[in-house]
Write a protein that holds these residues in place. Structure first.
Motif, short mmCIF file in Angstrom:
data_model
loop_
_atom_site.label_atom_id
_atom_site.label_comp_id
_atom_site.label_asym_id
_atom_site.label_seq_id
_atom_site.Cartn_x
_atom_site.Cartn_y
_atom_site.Cartn_z
N THR A 274 46.57 44.36 39.59
CA THR A 274 46.73 44.47 38.81
C THR A 274 46.03 44.98 37.23
OG1 THR A 274 47.06 42.90 37.70
CG2 THR A 274 49.11 43.96 38.38
N ASP A 275 44.54 44.64 37.41
CA ASP A 275 43.80 44.84 36.72
C ASP A 275 42.97 46.22 37.17
OD1 ASP A 275 42.84 43.68 39.39
OD2 ASP A 275 40.59 43.77 38.64
N ARG A 276 42.91 46.70 38.00
CA ARG A 276 42.47 48.01 38.25
C ARG A 276 43.17 48.70 37.89
NH1 ARG A 276 42.93 48.18 44.84
NH2 ARG A 276 41.55 46.29 45.64
N TYR A 277 44.71 48.78 36.68
CA TYR A 277 45.43 49.89 36.55
C TYR A 277 45.34 49.05 34.61
CZ TYR A 277 46.80 50.79 40.91
OH TYR A 277 46.80 50.69 42.21
N GLN A 278 44.82 48.77 34.46
CA GLN A 278 44.87 47.41 33.34
C GLN A 278 43.94 47.21 32.78
OE1 GLN A 278 47.68 46.72 31.26
NE2 GLN A 278 45.78 46.39 29.58
N HIS A 279 43.64 48.42 31.45
CA HIS A 279 42.58 47.97 30.85
C HIS A 279 41.78 46.54 30.43
CE1 HIS A 279 42.29 52.86 30.61
NE2 HIS A 279 43.28 52.57 29.57
N VAL A 280 40.90 46.14 30.22
CA VAL A 280 40.25 44.80 30.23
C VAL A 280 38.43 44.85 29.76
CG1 VAL A 280 39.74 42.48 31.25
CG2 VAL A 280 41.52 44.17 32.18
N LEU A 281 39.49 44.44 28.40
CA LEU A 281 37.22 43.67 27.51
C LEU A 281 37.18 42.72 27.23
CD1 LEU A 281 39.28 46.74 24.52
CD2 LEU A 281 37.49 47.53 26.88
N HIS A 282 36.06 42.84 26.44
CA HIS A 282 35.28 41.31 26.54
C HIS A 282 34.53 41.62 25.28
CE1 HIS A 282 32.15 38.79 27.56
NE2 HIS A 282 32.07 38.11 27.70
N HIS A 283 34.56 40.26 25.03
CA HIS A 283 33.78 40.31 23.91
C HIS A 283 33.17 38.75 23.93
CE1 HIS A 283 36.38 43.16 21.41
NE2 HIS A 283 37.80 42.27 22.76
N ARG B 290 48.15 40.22 34.71
CA ARG B 290 49.62 41.04 35.55
C ARG B 290 50.42 40.95 34.99
NH1 ARG B 290 52.40 37.92 40.60
NH2 ARG B 290 53.86 39.68 41.07
N THR B 291 50.84 40.19 33.66
CA THR B 291 51.69 40.52 32.76
C THR B 291 51.91 41.07 31.69
OG1 THR B 291 51.95 38.18 32.80
CG2 THR B 291 53.51 39.11 31.90
N ALA B 292 50.64 41.20 31.66
CA ALA B 292 50.53 42.85 30.22
C ALA B 292 50.00 43.50 30.75
CB ALA B 292 48.97 42.83 29.69
N ASN B 293 50.38 43.91 32.20
CA ASN B 293 50.37 45.42 32.69
C ASN B 293 51.78 45.61 33.43
OD1 ASN B 293 50.82 46.06 35.64
ND2 ASN B 293 49.57 47.50 35.31
N ALA B 294 52.53 44.75 33.12
CA ALA B 294 53.87 44.89 33.56
C ALA B 294 55.00 45.71 31.90
CB ALA B 294 55.01 43.57 33.46
N PHE B 295 54.15 45.10 30.58
CA PHE B 295 54.45 45.91 29.69
C PHE B 295 54.03 46.84 29.10
CE2 PHE B 295 56.05 40.46 29.36
CZ PHE B 295 57.06 41.14 30.00
N THR B 296 52.87 46.86 29.99
CA THR B 296 51.80 48.10 29.26
C THR B 296 51.18 47.82 27.89
OG1 THR B 296 53.59 49.80 28.44
CG2 THR B 296 52.83 50.23 30.44
#
Length: 224
Positions: free
Chosen positions: A119-128, A93-99
Motif C-alpha cells: 500500500t506504500d505505493r499509493y500512500q504518500h510517505v514522508l521522512h523527518h 496500510r491502515t493510513a491508506n485504508a482511511f486515505t
C-alpha cells in the motif's frame, strides 16, 4: 511496467483460497478492453491481482494515486522510528485504508515494508530526521499535533474532540511517544484499556486513533 509492479498472477493462498483480483478483461467480461487512459493495457491483457479495491481494478498506479489525492482526508499520521519499529508497515496500510493525507516517519528513514502489503505505493510517505523537524513542518501548515499515548494528563480518546486538520503522532513499540514529542504536542490522548497489559501494540493503537478521527470527521457516504 516495472518488476515492482509485476502483474504475474499469484498462486492460491496458504488456506487454499483462489488468488484475489481479476483475470484478463476479455475473459472476465467478454468485451473489448476499455480505452480510457486510466486503464493499464498490460493489466487489461494479463489480469490484475494487486491489493486494490475493485473500483481501481486494472487502473494504472498513477491514476489510482491521482484519484486518492482528490479524496484524501486532512489528517496526517506520524510514527517515531528510533529503533526500527516493526509496526510501521501496519500503520501505512491502515493510513491508506482511511486515505490519510500522508504518513510521516520520524527518525530512522529505513523501515520494514512487509506489513504495508504494497500500500506504500499509493500512500504518500514522508521522512523527518527529528521530532523538531516534524513539529516545524506541522506548524508551517497550521496542523495540530495530537500525541497518542497512555500518559498522565492525557485526554481519553473516546471523549476527545480531535482537530479536523491534524497530525496523529505515535511512538515506537515499548517506550511510546518520546518525551520531546509529548512536550511539543498540542494535545495528548489515551486509549481506554481494561486488562492487565500496560500498553497496546503501536500498530493497533494507530488504527484505533485513525478510526476515531474517521468517526468524527469523515463523510461515510464516500466509503467504498
Amino acid at each position: 511496467m516495472s518488476q515492482e509492479e509485476s502483474t504475474a498472477e499469484p498462486g492460491p493462498t496458504e488456506w487454499g483460497e483462489p488468488a484475489v483480483g481479476k483475470g484478463p478483461w476479455s475473459e472476465e467480461y467478454g468485451t473489448e478492453p476499455p480505452t480510457d487512459p486510466r486503464y493499464d493495457p498490460t493489466l487489461l491483457a494479463e489480469g490484475d491481482r494487486r491489493n486494490v479495491v475493485d473500483a481501481y481494478r486494472y487502473w494504472t498506479r498513477e491514476a489510482i494515486i491521482a484519484d486518492l489525492d482528490a479524496r484524501r482526508h486532512p489528517f496526517h499520521v506520524a510514527i517515531e522510528n528510533f529503533g526500527h519499529d516493526g509496526n510501521i508497515g501496519t500503520v501505512v496500510r491502515t493510513a491508506n485504508a482511511f486515505t490519510a493525507a500522508a504518513v510521516h516517519i520520524v527518525g530512522r528513514k529505513r523501515w520494514n515494508r512487509r506489513g504495508a502489503m504494497v500500500t506504500d505505493r499509493y500512500q504518500h510517505v514522508l521522512h523527518h530526521d527529528s521530532v523538531s523537524a516534524l513539529m516545524e513542518w506541522a506548524r508551517s501548515r497550521s496542523l495540530a499535533v495530537v500525541a497518542v499515548d497512555n500518559t498522565p494528563g492525557s485526554v481519553p480518546l473516546e471523549t476527545a474532540d480531535l482537530p479536523r486538520e491534524c497530525v496523529l503522532l505515535f511512538g515506537q513499540e515499548g517506550p511510546g511517544v518520546s518525551a520531546d514529542a509529548q512536550a511539543h504536542a498540542d494535545l495528548t490522548v489515551s486509549i481506554a484499556q481494561f486488562g492487565s497489559t500496560r500498553s497496546i501494540n503501536a500498530g493497533v493503537a494507530a488504527g484505533i486513533a485513525m478510526h476515531a478521527w474517521i468517526r468524527q470527521h469523515a463523510d461515510l457516504d464516500q466509503a467504498w
